[in-house]
Motif scaffolding. Structure first.
Motif, PDB file in Angstrom:
ATOM      1  N   ARG A 151      45.187  13.141 -17.295  1.00  0.00           N
ATOM      2  CA  ARG A 151      45.634  14.508 -17.541  1.00  0.00           C
ATOM      3  C   ARG A 151      45.372  15.301 -16.273  1.00  0.00           C
ATOM      4  N   ASN A 153      45.999  18.828 -13.539  1.00  0.00           N
ATOM      5  CA  ASN A 153      46.463  20.145 -13.101  1.00  0.00           C
ATOM      6  C   ASN A 153      47.298  19.936 -11.850  1.00  0.00           C
ATOM      7  N   GLN A 154      48.278  20.802 -11.632  1.00  0.00           N
ATOM      8  CA  GLN A 154      49.197  20.612 -10.511  1.00  0.00           C
ATOM      9  C   GLN A 154      49.514  21.943  -9.820  1.00  0.00           C
ATOM     10  N   SER A 185      51.178  28.449  -6.690  1.00  0.00           N
ATOM     11  CA  SER A 185      52.138  27.435  -7.139  1.00  0.00           C
ATOM     12  C   SER A 185      53.503  28.045  -7.444  1.00  0.00           C
ATOM     13  N   VAL A 187      55.724  26.332  -9.098  1.00  0.00           N
ATOM     14  CA  VAL A 187      56.131  25.734 -10.371  1.00  0.00           C
ATOM     15  C   VAL A 187      54.905  25.647 -11.275  1.00  0.00           C
ATOM     16  N   LEU A 188      55.012  26.243 -12.468  1.00  0.00           N
ATOM     17  CA  LEU A 188      53.953  26.165 -13.467  1.00  0.00           C
ATOM     18  C   LEU A 188      54.561  25.694 -14.784  1.00  0.00           C
ATOM     19  N   SER A 189      53.790  24.949 -15.552  1.00  0.00           N
ATOM     20  CA  SER A 189      54.242  24.465 -16.851  1.00  0.00           C
ATOM     21  C   SER A 189      53.816  25.458 -17.922  1.00  0.00           C
ATOM     22  N   SER A 190      54.787  26.236 -18.418  1.00  0.00           N
ATOM     23  CA  SER A 190      54.503  27.280 -19.417  1.00  0.00           C
ATOM     24  C   SER A 190      53.414  28.225 -18.923  1.00  0.00           C
ATOM     25  N   SER A 192      51.074  27.550 -16.842  1.00  0.00           N
ATOM     26  CA  SER A 192      49.792  26.885 -16.624  1.00  0.00           C
ATOM     27  C   SER A 192      49.929  25.782 -15.590  1.00  0.00           C
ATOM     28  N   ASP A 194      48.274  23.031 -15.937  1.00  0.00           N
ATOM     29  CA  ASP A 194      48.075  21.802 -16.704  1.00  0.00           C
ATOM     30  C   ASP A 194      49.423  21.178 -17.060  1.00  0.00           C
ATOM     31  N   ILE A 195      49.695  19.997 -16.523  1.00  0.00           N
ATOM     32  CA  ILE A 195      50.976  19.329 -16.817  1.00  0.00           C
ATOM     33  C   ILE A 195      50.812  18.247 -17.887  1.00  0.00           C
ATOM     34  N   TYR A 232      46.690  18.080  -6.755  1.00  0.00           N
ATOM     35  CA  TYR A 232      46.425  17.688  -8.142  1.00  0.00           C
ATOM     36  C   TYR A 232      44.929  17.703  -8.398  1.00  0.00           C
TER      37      TYR A 232
END
Length: 282
Positions: A151, A153-154, A185, A187-190, A192, A194-195, A232
């Motif tokens: 799991r 973070n990015q 960043s 690009v964030l996932s929602s 966050s 955390d990808i 990462y």
């Protein structure tokens, strides 16, 4: 006796057709000859060419040509069996509807409907999936056991080396990864960093190698990823995606039923085809 006479008559007809084909080739003329016979049904060169074209098959491949012809022969046998059992004819509309839903040709849709009806009648009720079969399949399929995963973070920064350098300085200074991601960043996932979980085998070779000895909390980067500078952080490791047997029992049962029904049907059809006079001449 009548069967012998019939087969002899068919053989003579085929021989005459083949002689005509050979003669045509000798004179560099194209003759529409016979390429296969199923009892009283004949497949001509033009029929095969049309089917090859319909399927988008390469016209210069003898192997593919033979495979297509064998499928045509099988389809004729299926039609004959279907009709002999008094099953209702497949309507044009029925085949058309399935064709539109599945993307197959109308001809293939009709063949599929006939085969499905024969499978239902001849083999479906005879196939039994046991508990041992279900457990054996479950234990031998890796997708049910889950995969080694991480799991992560990015941080992704697009074509801005100065921005990437500032992010790296803050990470090296011990700033929380999530805060640095929020500032830098692209690009964030929602919203966050955390990808989520990613299977180790799905990581790029470079990232997989970099993550090999890392512990939760460790940061890897900068790496070049599809035009981005990437960082990462490992959150945790584990086996992810495992599914308990009870969750997938119905799925496995359905898959095994389809598999063994198809095997049983193909075996039955092969036996039935042996009862027909079939000649293939390419």
């Amino acid at each position: 006796m009548e069967s012998k006479r019939f087969r002899s008559a068919v053989s003579i007809l085929v021989c005459l057709a083949l002689v005509a084909i050979a003669g045509g080739r000798a004179h560099a003329e194209k003759i529409d000859g016979i390429v296969a016979v199923v009892d009283d049904t004949i497949i001509m060169v033009s029929d095969l060419e049309e089917r090859m074209k319909e399927l988008g098959a390469p016209a210069d491949s003898k192997k593919v040509e033979r495979q297509v012809l064998e499928l045509m022969v099988e389809d004729i046998v299926v039609r004959k069996i279907y009709t002999s059992l008094g099953l209702p004819p497949v309507s044009e509309q029925e085949a058309q509807d399935l064709s539109e839903k599945s993307g197959m040709t109308v001809r293939d849709a009709g063949s599929y409907i006939r085969k499905a009806a024969l499978m239902e009648m001849m083999v479906r009720s005879r196939v039994v999936v046991t508990e041992n079969m279900i457990r054996s399949h479950y234990e031998n399929q890796p997708q049910y056991r889950g995969r080694d995963s991480v799991r992560l973070n990015q941080i992704l920064i697009r074509k801005d080396s100065a921005k990437a350098a500032r992010a790296l300085d803050e990470l090296n200074a011990g700033k929380p990864f999530a805060e640095v991601a929020g500032r830098y960043s692209d690009v964030l996932s929602s919203g966050s960093a955390d990808i989520g979980w990613v299977a180790v085998e799905d990581l790029s070779e470079e990232l997989r190698a970099s993550m090999k000895a890392e512990k939760p909390g460790d940061v890897v980067g900068p790496l070049s990823v599809s035009g981005y500078t990437a960082f990462y952080q490992l959150i945790e490791r584990g086996v992810h995606g495992a599914r308990p047997l009870e969750e997938v029992r119905n799925e496995i049962t359905a898959d095994l039923q389809k598999k063994y029904q198809l095997e049983a049907f193909n075996h039955w059809l092969k036996k039935m085809m042996s009862q027909y006079f079939i000649g293939i001449y390419i």
